[in-house]
Design a protein around this motif. Structure first.
Motif, PDB file in Angstrom:
ATOM      1  N   LEU A  86      -3.591 -19.391  32.946  1.00 37.11           N
ATOM      2  CA  LEU A  86      -2.503 -20.103  32.981  1.00 37.11           C
ATOM      3  C   LEU A  86      -1.138 -19.474  32.246  1.00 37.11           C
ATOM      4  CD1 LEU A  86      -4.645 -23.307  32.307  1.00 37.11           C
ATOM      5  CD2 LEU A  86      -2.981 -22.930  34.474  1.00 37.11           C
ATOM      6  N   LYS A  87      -0.170 -19.934  32.793  1.00 41.42           N
ATOM      7  CA  LYS A  87       1.173 -19.570  32.413  1.00 41.42           C
ATOM      8  C   LYS A  87       1.772 -20.865  32.012  1.00 41.42           C
ATOM      9  CE  LYS A  87       1.422 -16.088  35.883  1.00 41.42           C
ATOM     10  NZ  LYS A  87       2.297 -15.206  36.983  1.00 41.42           N
ATOM     11  N   PRO A  88       2.938 -20.784  31.016  1.00 44.16           N
ATOM     12  CA  PRO A  88       3.826 -21.884  30.792  1.00 44.16           C
ATOM     13  C   PRO A  88       4.506 -22.562  31.768  1.00 44.16           C
ATOM     14  CG  PRO A  88       4.194 -20.251  29.105  1.00 44.16           C
ATOM     15  CD  PRO A  88       3.250 -19.781  30.194  1.00 44.16           C
ATOM     16  N   GLU A  89       4.671 -21.814  32.760  1.00 41.65           N
ATOM     17  CA  GLU A  89       5.551 -22.394  33.936  1.00 41.65           C
ATOM     18  C   GLU A  89       4.257 -23.357  34.952  1.00 41.65           C
ATOM     19  OE1 GLU A  89       5.545 -19.400  33.151  1.00 41.65           O
ATOM     20  OE2 GLU A  89       5.467 -17.933  34.575  1.00 41.65           O
ATOM     21  N   ASP A  90       3.070 -23.093  34.647  1.00 44.85           N
ATOM     22  CA  ASP A  90       2.261 -24.092  35.275  1.00 44.85           C
ATOM     23  C   ASP A  90       2.075 -25.665  34.876  1.00 44.85           C
ATOM     24  OD1 ASP A  90      -0.009 -21.173  35.352  1.00 44.85           O
ATOM     25  OD2 ASP A  90       1.183 -22.078  36.911  1.00 44.85           O
ATOM     26  N   THR A  91       2.899 -25.644  33.517  1.00 42.24           N
ATOM     27  CA  THR A  91       2.967 -27.101  33.009  1.00 42.24           C
ATOM     28  C   THR A  91       3.559 -28.043  33.876  1.00 42.24           C
ATOM     29  OG1 THR A  91       3.179 -26.016  30.687  1.00 42.24           O
ATOM     30  CG2 THR A  91       3.915 -28.375  31.138  1.00 42.24           C
ATOM     31  N   ALA A  92       2.600 -29.095  34.126  1.00 43.15           N
ATOM     32  CA  ALA A  92       3.241 -30.191  35.138  1.00 43.15           C
ATOM     33  C   ALA A  92       1.979 -31.061  35.081  1.00 43.15           C
ATOM     34  CB  ALA A  92       3.304 -29.395  36.443  1.00 43.15           C
ATOM     35  N   VAL A  93       2.428 -32.255  35.965  1.00 42.98           N
ATOM     36  CA  VAL A  93       1.593 -33.239  36.185  1.00 42.98           C
ATOM     37  C   VAL A  93       0.707 -33.002  37.527  1.00 42.98           C
ATOM     38  CG1 VAL A  93       1.063 -35.597  36.615  1.00 42.98           C
ATOM     39  CG2 VAL A  93       2.480 -34.942  34.934  1.00 42.98           C
ATOM     40  N   TYR A  94      -0.512 -32.880  37.626  1.00 38.86           N
ATOM     41  CA  TYR A  94      -1.047 -32.171  38.743  1.00 38.86           C
ATOM     42  C   TYR A  94      -1.579 -33.466  39.559  1.00 38.86           C
ATOM     43  CZ  TYR A  94      -0.834 -27.485  37.527  1.00 38.86           C
ATOM     44  OH  TYR A  94      -0.195 -26.154  37.102  1.00 38.86           O
ATOM     45  N   TYR A  95      -1.400 -33.689  40.800  1.00 42.07           N
ATOM     46  CA  TYR A  95      -2.085 -34.719  41.589  1.00 42.07           C
ATOM     47  C   TYR A  95      -3.072 -34.148  42.658  1.00 42.07           C
ATOM     48  CZ  TYR A  95       2.150 -37.034  39.807  1.00 42.07           C
ATOM     49  OH  TYR A  95       3.197 -37.600  38.757  1.00 42.07           O
ATOM     50  N   CYS A  96      -4.140 -35.021  42.891  1.00 44.43           N
ATOM     51  CA  CYS A  96      -4.893 -34.723  44.064  1.00 44.43           C
ATOM     52  C   CYS A  96      -4.598 -35.612  45.269  1.00 44.43           C
ATOM     53  CB  CYS A  96      -6.295 -35.176  43.636  1.00 44.43           C
ATOM     54  SG  CYS A  96      -7.571 -35.064  44.752  1.00 44.43           S
ATOM     55  N   ALA A  97      -4.490 -35.426  46.367  1.00 36.43           N
ATOM     56  CA  ALA A  97      -4.164 -35.811  47.687  1.00 36.43           C
ATOM     57  C   ALA A  97      -5.165 -35.958  48.892  1.00 36.43           C
ATOM     58  CB  ALA A  97      -2.853 -35.552  47.771  1.00 36.43           C
ATOM     59  N   ALA A  98      -5.245 -36.604  49.672  1.00 35.63           N
ATOM     60  CA  ALA A  98      -6.157 -36.553  50.646  1.00 35.63           C
ATOM     61  C   ALA A  98      -5.181 -36.914  51.950  1.00 35.63           C
ATOM     62  CB  ALA A  98      -7.021 -37.741  50.781  1.00 35.63           C
ATOM     63  N   ASN A  99      -5.547 -36.233  53.117  1.00 35.00           N
ATOM     64  CA  ASN A  99      -4.985 -35.957  54.400  1.00 35.00           C
ATOM     65  C   ASN A  99      -5.875 -36.148  55.516  1.00 35.00           C
ATOM     66  OD1 ASN A  99      -3.309 -35.485  56.697  1.00 35.00           O
ATOM     67  ND2 ASN A  99      -2.791 -33.174  55.758  1.00 35.00           N
ATOM     68  N   TYR A 100      -5.547 -37.194  56.430  1.00 29.87           N
ATOM     69  CA  TYR A 100      -6.778 -37.334  57.407  1.00 29.87           C
ATOM     70  C   TYR A 100      -5.854 -36.746  58.590  1.00 29.87           C
ATOM     71  CZ  TYR A 100      -4.071 -41.536  58.528  1.00 29.87           C
ATOM     72  OH  TYR A 100      -2.898 -42.364  58.640  1.00 29.87           O
ATOM     73  N   ARG A 101      -4.759 -36.444  58.631  1.00 24.64           N
ATOM     74  CA  ARG A 101      -4.062 -35.637  59.816  1.00 24.64           C
ATOM     75  C   ARG A 101      -4.162 -34.323  59.863  1.00 24.64           C
ATOM     76  NH1 ARG A 101       0.904 -39.537  58.999  1.00 24.64           N
ATOM     77  NH2 ARG A 101       0.951 -38.683  57.003  1.00 24.64           N
ATOM     78  N   THR A 102      -2.891 -33.550  60.137  1.00 21.86           N
ATOM     79  CA  THR A 102      -2.797 -32.040  60.189  1.00 21.86           C
ATOM     80  C   THR A 102      -1.829 -31.754  59.252  1.00 21.86           C
ATOM     81  OG1 THR A 102      -1.307 -32.224  62.047  1.00 21.86           O
ATOM     82  CG2 THR A 102      -3.633 -31.960  62.598  1.00 21.86           C
ATOM     83  N   GLY A 103      -1.830 -30.384  58.924  1.00 16.90           N
ATOM     84  CA  GLY A 103      -1.020 -30.103  57.854  1.00 16.90           C
ATOM     85  C   GLY A 103      -1.489 -29.813  56.608  1.00 16.90           C
ATOM     86  N   TYR A 104      -0.997 -28.814  55.550  1.00 18.00           N
ATOM     87  CA  TYR A 104      -1.627 -28.456  54.337  1.00 18.00           C
ATOM     88  C   TYR A 104      -0.756 -28.546  53.349  1.00 18.00           C
ATOM     89  CZ  TYR A 104      -5.274 -26.889  57.395  1.00 18.00           C
ATOM     90  OH  TYR A 104      -6.319 -26.803  58.410  1.00 18.00           O
ATOM     91  N   THR A 105       0.526 -28.135  53.523  1.00 18.50           N
ATOM     92  CA  THR A 105       1.594 -27.749  52.406  1.00 18.50           C
ATOM     93  C   THR A 105       2.541 -28.965  52.057  1.00 18.50           C
ATOM     94  OG1 THR A 105       2.953 -26.376  53.687  1.00 18.50           O
ATOM     95  CG2 THR A 105       1.135 -25.245  52.722  1.00 18.50           C
ATOM     96  N   ARG A 106       2.587 -29.961  52.989  1.00 21.85           N
ATOM     97  CA  ARG A 106       3.911 -30.758  52.793  1.00 21.85           C
ATOM     98  C   ARG A 106       3.182 -32.087  52.056  1.00 21.85           C
ATOM     99  NH1 ARG A 106       6.993 -31.819  58.021  1.00 21.85           N
ATOM    100  NH2 ARG A 106       4.749 -32.432  58.729  1.00 21.85           N
ATOM    101  N   ASP A 107       3.929 -32.459  51.136  1.00 23.93           N
ATOM    102  CA  ASP A 107       3.252 -33.746  50.550  1.00 23.93           C
ATOM    103  C   ASP A 107       3.458 -34.911  51.604  1.00 23.93           C
ATOM    104  OD1 ASP A 107       6.111 -34.682  48.157  1.00 23.93           O
ATOM    105  OD2 ASP A 107       5.918 -34.344  50.331  1.00 23.93           O
ATOM    106  N   GLY A 108       4.307 -34.794  52.596  1.00 22.61           N
ATOM    107  CA  GLY A 108       4.577 -35.956  53.722  1.00 22.61           C
ATOM    108  C   GLY A 108       3.293 -35.953  54.370  1.00 22.61           C
ATOM    109  N   ASP A 109       2.452 -35.011  54.640  1.00 23.48           N
ATOM    110  CA  ASP A 109       1.270 -35.038  55.327  1.00 23.48           C
ATOM    111  C   ASP A 109      -0.024 -35.894  54.660  1.00 23.48           C
ATOM    112  OD1 ASP A 109       1.651 -31.599  56.187  1.00 23.48           O
ATOM    113  OD2 ASP A 109       2.386 -33.428  57.435  1.00 23.48           O
TER     114      ASP A 109
END
Length: 123
Positions: A86-109
Motif C-alpha cells: 500500500l502507498k499513501p496515494e491509496d488513501t481513500a474511502v473504498y466502496y463495494c458495488a454490484a452490477n447486473y448489467r454489462t460494463g466493469y469500470t464505470r461507476d454508472g454501470d
C-alpha cells in the motif's frame, strides 16, 4: 435489492497490507459483476477492480495492478479486495458495488453500493 456492507478498512503504514470484505444480502451475488471503487477527498470516485459473476475474469486500474487482488465467494455472498504494498496515494474511502448489467469500470454501470470503508496509508 442488494445490500452491501464493506469492512476491513483502517490505518496502515506504507508497504503494508489490508484485506477489504464486502458482505451482500438480499439476493445471491452470483449473477452480478462486482466492483471496488475508491474516492479520496476532493477527487472523483475512481474504479479500482472488478470481477465477473463466475470469478473467471478480473479487471484492475493500472494504479493498483499487481498490488491488489479482487476475489469472490458466491457461496458466502462475499467479495474481497486484498491490498498489498500500500502507498499513501491509496488513501481513500473504498466502496463495494454490484452490477447486473454489462460494463466493469464505470461507476454508472453499478446499481448497488455499500456505505464505504476508510483506508488510510501513512508514509
Amino acid at each position: 435489492q442488494v445490500q452491501l456492507v464493506e469492512s476491513g478498512g483502517g490505518l496502515v503504514q506504507a508497504g503494508g497490507s489490508l484485506r477489504l470484505s464486502c458482505a451482500a444480502s438480499g439476493r445471491p451475488l452470483s449473477s452480478y459483476i462486482m466492483g471496488w471503487f475508491r474516492q479520496a477527498p476532493g477527487v472523483e470516485r475512481e474504479f479500482v477492480a472488478a470481477i465477473t459473476p463466475s470469478g473467471g475474469s478480473t479487471f484492475y486500474a493500472d494504479s493498483v495492478k499487481a498490488r491488489f487482488t479482487i476475489s469472490r465467494d458466491n457461496a458466502k455472498n462475499m467479495v474481497y479486495l486484498q491490498m498489498n504494498s500500500l502507498k499513501p496515494e491509496d488513501t481513500a474511502v473504498y466502496y463495494c458495488a454490484a452490477n447486473y448489467r454489462t460494463g466493469y469500470t464505470r461507476d454508472g454501470d453499478y446499481s448497488y453500493w455499500g456505505q464505504g470503508t476508510q483506508v488510510t496509508v501513512s508514509s
